[in-house]
Motif scaffolding. Sequence first.
Motif, PDB file in Angstrom:
ATOM      1  N   ARG A   1      -3.753  29.851  41.226  1.00  0.00           N
ATOM      2  CA  ARG A   1      -3.815  31.290  41.507  1.00  0.00           C
ATOM      3  C   ARG A   1      -5.237  31.750  41.876  1.00  0.00           C
ATOM      4  O   ARG A   1      -5.419  32.565  42.768  1.00  0.00           O
ATOM      5  CB  ARG A   1      -3.316  32.031  40.260  1.00  0.00           C
ATOM      6  CG  ARG A   1      -3.173  33.499  40.384  1.00  0.00           C
ATOM      7  CD  ARG A   1      -2.526  34.059  39.132  1.00  0.00           C
ATOM      8  NE  ARG A   1      -3.228  33.717  37.897  1.00  0.00           N
ATOM      9  CZ  ARG A   1      -4.347  34.297  37.484  1.00  0.00           C
ATOM     10  NH1 ARG A   1      -4.894  35.225  38.213  1.00  0.00           N
ATOM     11  NH2 ARG A   1      -4.912  33.945  36.349  1.00  0.00           N
TER      12      ARG A   1
ATOM     13  N   PHE B   1      -7.084  47.539  43.174  1.00  0.00           N
ATOM     14  CA  PHE B   1      -6.223  46.961  42.138  1.00  0.00           C
ATOM     15  C   PHE B   1      -6.273  45.434  42.185  1.00  0.00           C
ATOM     16  O   PHE B   1      -6.507  44.779  41.157  1.00  0.00           O
ATOM     17  CB  PHE B   1      -4.782  47.456  42.297  1.00  0.00           C
ATOM     18  CG  PHE B   1      -3.805  46.681  41.466  1.00  0.00           C
ATOM     19  CD1 PHE B   1      -3.844  46.757  40.081  1.00  0.00           C
ATOM     20  CD2 PHE B   1      -2.875  45.826  42.052  1.00  0.00           C
ATOM     21  CE1 PHE B   1      -2.965  46.014  39.294  1.00  0.00           C
ATOM     22  CE2 PHE B   1      -2.004  45.080  41.274  1.00  0.00           C
ATOM     23  CZ  PHE B   1      -2.044  45.178  39.898  1.00  0.00           C
ATOM     24  N   PHE B   2      -6.071  44.860  43.377  1.00  0.00           N
ATOM     25  CA  PHE B   2      -6.059  43.392  43.464  1.00  0.00           C
ATOM     26  C   PHE B   2      -7.440  42.811  43.130  1.00  0.00           C
ATOM     27  O   PHE B   2      -7.529  41.740  42.541  1.00  0.00           O
ATOM     28  CB  PHE B   2      -5.578  42.940  44.848  1.00  0.00           C
ATOM     29  CG  PHE B   2      -4.092  43.115  45.026  1.00  0.00           C
ATOM     30  CD1 PHE B   2      -3.204  42.326  44.315  1.00  0.00           C
ATOM     31  CD2 PHE B   2      -3.580  44.085  45.854  1.00  0.00           C
ATOM     32  CE1 PHE B   2      -1.831  42.489  44.432  1.00  0.00           C
ATOM     33  CE2 PHE B   2      -2.205  44.267  45.996  1.00  0.00           C
ATOM     34  CZ  PHE B   2      -1.328  43.460  45.279  1.00  0.00           C
TER      35      PHE B   2
ATOM     36  N   LYS C   1      -9.566  44.110  40.972  1.00  0.00           N
ATOM     37  CA  LYS C   1      -9.752  44.185  39.510  1.00  0.00           C
ATOM     38  C   LYS C   1      -8.972  43.095  38.788  1.00  0.00           C
ATOM     39  O   LYS C   1      -9.494  42.448  37.883  1.00  0.00           O
ATOM     40  CB  LYS C   1      -9.329  45.565  39.000  1.00  0.00           C
ATOM     41  CG  LYS C   1     -10.403  46.618  39.227  1.00  0.00           C
ATOM     42  CD  LYS C   1      -9.979  47.959  38.690  1.00  0.00           C
ATOM     43  CE  LYS C   1     -11.024  49.003  39.036  1.00  0.00           C
ATOM     44  NZ  LYS C   1     -10.522  50.368  38.834  1.00  0.00           N
ATOM     45  N   VAL C   2      -7.687  42.884  39.161  1.00  0.00           N
ATOM     46  CA  VAL C   2      -6.915  41.858  38.439  1.00  0.00           C
ATOM     47  C   VAL C   2      -7.389  40.440  38.769  1.00  0.00           C
ATOM     48  O   VAL C   2      -7.101  39.507  38.041  1.00  0.00           O
ATOM     49  CB  VAL C   2      -5.379  41.977  38.660  1.00  0.00           C
ATOM     50  CG1 VAL C   2      -4.836  43.233  38.044  1.00  0.00           C
ATOM     51  CG2 VAL C   2      -5.004  41.852  40.124  1.00  0.00           C
ATOM     52  N   ARG C   3      -8.137  40.314  39.863  1.00  0.00           N
ATOM     53  CA  ARG C   3      -8.714  38.999  40.180  1.00  0.00           C
ATOM     54  C   ARG C   3     -10.132  38.852  39.632  1.00  0.00           C
ATOM     55  O   ARG C   3     -10.759  37.815  39.801  1.00  0.00           O
ATOM     56  CB  ARG C   3      -8.734  38.778  41.697  1.00  0.00           C
ATOM     57  CG  ARG C   3      -7.368  38.410  42.275  1.00  0.00           C
ATOM     58  CD  ARG C   3      -7.510  37.895  43.681  1.00  0.00           C
ATOM     59  NE  ARG C   3      -6.265  37.394  44.243  1.00  0.00           N
ATOM     60  CZ  ARG C   3      -5.769  36.184  44.000  1.00  0.00           C
ATOM     61  NH1 ARG C   3      -6.413  35.361  43.211  1.00  0.00           N
ATOM     62  NH2 ARG C   3      -4.649  35.799  44.554  1.00  0.00           N
ATOM     63  N   GLY C   4     -10.613  39.910  38.987  1.00  0.00           N
ATOM     64  CA  GLY C   4     -11.951  39.850  38.390  1.00  0.00           C
ATOM     65  C   GLY C   4     -13.072  39.785  39.410  1.00  0.00           C
ATOM     66  O   GLY C   4     -14.112  39.168  39.166  1.00  0.00           O
TER      67      GLY C   4
ATOM     68  N   ARG D   1     -12.790  41.155  29.831  1.00  0.00           N
ATOM     69  CA  ARG D   1     -12.221  40.958  31.157  1.00  0.00           C
ATOM     70  C   ARG D   1     -10.700  41.127  31.102  1.00  0.00           C
ATOM     71  O   ARG D   1     -10.104  41.761  31.976  1.00  0.00           O
ATOM     72  CB  ARG D   1     -12.601  39.562  31.668  1.00  0.00           C
ATOM     73  CG  ARG D   1     -12.131  39.340  33.067  1.00  0.00           C
ATOM     74  CD  ARG D   1     -12.596  38.047  33.660  1.00  0.00           C
ATOM     75  NE  ARG D   1     -11.781  37.779  34.834  1.00  0.00           N
ATOM     76  CZ  ARG D   1     -11.945  36.750  35.625  1.00  0.00           C
ATOM     77  NH1 ARG D   1     -12.891  35.892  35.380  1.00  0.00           N
ATOM     78  NH2 ARG D   1     -11.162  36.572  36.663  1.00  0.00           N
TER      79      ARG D   1
ATOM     80  N   GLU E   1      -8.579  43.952  33.138  1.00  0.00           N
ATOM     81  CA  GLU E   1      -7.523  43.596  34.087  1.00  0.00           C
ATOM     82  C   GLU E   1      -6.183  44.232  33.668  1.00  0.00           C
ATOM     83  O   GLU E   1      -5.433  44.726  34.514  1.00  0.00           O
ATOM     84  CB  GLU E   1      -7.390  42.073  34.187  1.00  0.00           C
ATOM     85  CG  GLU E   1      -8.593  41.448  34.878  1.00  0.00           C
ATOM     86  CD  GLU E   1      -8.581  39.932  34.888  1.00  0.00           C
ATOM     87  OE1 GLU E   1      -7.526  39.325  34.617  1.00  0.00           O
ATOM     88  OE2 GLU E   1      -9.636  39.338  35.181  1.00  0.00           O
TER      89      GLU E   1
ATOM     90  N   LEU F   1       0.712  36.000  42.040  1.00  0.00           N
ATOM     91  CA  LEU F   1      -0.367  35.153  42.559  1.00  0.00           C
ATOM     92  C   LEU F   1      -1.755  35.728  42.276  1.00  0.00           C
ATOM     93  O   LEU F   1      -2.756  35.046  42.449  1.00  0.00           O
ATOM     94  CB  LEU F   1      -0.196  34.962  44.067  1.00  0.00           C
ATOM     95  CG  LEU F   1       0.993  34.117  44.502  1.00  0.00           C
ATOM     96  CD1 LEU F   1       1.082  34.065  46.019  1.00  0.00           C
ATOM     97  CD2 LEU F   1       0.895  32.691  43.949  1.00  0.00           C
ATOM     98  N   SER F   2      -1.811  37.014  41.889  1.00  0.00           N
ATOM     99  CA  SER F   2      -3.119  37.647  41.722  1.00  0.00           C
ATOM    100  C   SER F   2      -3.544  37.794  40.263  1.00  0.00           C
ATOM    101  O   SER F   2      -4.729  37.695  39.956  1.00  0.00           O
ATOM    102  CB  SER F   2      -3.120  39.040  42.367  1.00  0.00           C
ATOM    103  OG  SER F   2      -2.728  38.967  43.699  1.00  0.00           O
TER     104      SER F   2
END
Lengths: 210, 226
Positions: free
Chosen positions: A79, A103-104, A106-109, B3, B7, B92-93
């Motif tokens: 991922r 959003f994407f 943030k969730v991917r850091g 983190r 998230e 996937l994210s």
Amino acid sequence: MKRSIRVEFDELAKRFDLRVIFRGVSGRAEPGEVLVITGPNGSGKSTLVAMLCGLLRPTRGSIRYVDGDDGELSRDEWRSVLGVVAPSMGLYEELDAMENLRFFAKVRGVHDAESLCRDLLGRVGLDPGRKTPVGGYSTGMHQRLKIAQALLHDPPVLFLDEPGSNLDPTGQDWLEGMVLEQRERGTALVLATNDRREMEWGTRHVALSG
Amino acid sequence: MWRFLAEAAAVFVKDLRSEFRTKVALNALGLFAVTTLAAVSYTIGPYRIAEADRPFLLSALLWIVIFFAAMAGLDRSFVKEEDTHTAPLLRLSADPLVVWAGKLVFNLVLLAVLMAILVPLYIVLMGFHVSSPLALFAVLMAGGYTLGVTTTMVAAIIARAMTRGALFSVLSLPLLLPLMIFLIQGTRAAAEGSPDGVTQTLRAVISLGGVMTVVSVILFPVVWHE
């Protein structure tokens, strides 16, 4: 420095109930190369891409993500190293383009998400200041936003399933430039397409028979 | 840890923003709650139950209204991701547990809003006398959490099924039945001002909530990816 990751797949088969989609499919995507997957409609190109991303499990065969330095990646690690553009993957229609990318990110850091999102939207030809929800976008603008989303974390492996669909000629030219740039930067690209122009970008080919 | 929280907060804020713009879950929850409350208050009202039966029957009716309202809207956060084809990209994210935590908090906030509106209305319309409001608040909080964590997990399981509307209630009911029984007993104890009854209920409900949380943390990544 971008990680060098290659994707290898061996003797892949996929069956839904009694229907065999494909079998015996092997290949590999190396860093700095473009693996083009071709085949008639219904031959399983999108299914193969979904499988290589980890969204579907193969009925038979194996998929490996190999890091040049550290060996094989676990499935949970895939991922973090891949980006995907695919027609079957939707964005949040009620959010605007910046909200989607934020959003994407943030969730991917992703760090420095704000400036990166603005920069990416500018690069794909979308206005970062536009507050229209994505549901009001044209199909071409949707596609541009999906490409921006896939590039957010600068992934070492990039899957592009029919990336040029719905793009205007300027967009297709930009897409070609982006693919070439990614190749030069050492990204392993997997491109599922039947577009003759996109097929020419390939350095390796896998043809599904259908 | 920070983190993870950042998230999960991103998933929660995204869901909240989407919900404020579409209001699908809010409308479903609110409409069902108001309709059920109106039906109950018109047909039973505050005076048609004998004084001695009131604490038990009114407690049971309160949780039935909350339960059915929850069934009408708490599956939306996962079902919507599948319906609008955003689930694959989310898979996937984001880390699976980040998705679970974000959606759990979203469902808990929805439930809290529902209870904040529904419970005072119910108390007024049904003439429900509560001897220990603080104890009732504690039962509602513990019950809301356990209801939220259970329905969030069931929603994740049914989201990719064809007949998910029916499945959500069918799968939730056996899991929530013991909880409902405890919560009715606890609410009755709060109404009657019985601290022992409330304490027993809180112990049982918090234990159930803890078990469901652990089960969800273990099961969710498998359910989300398979």
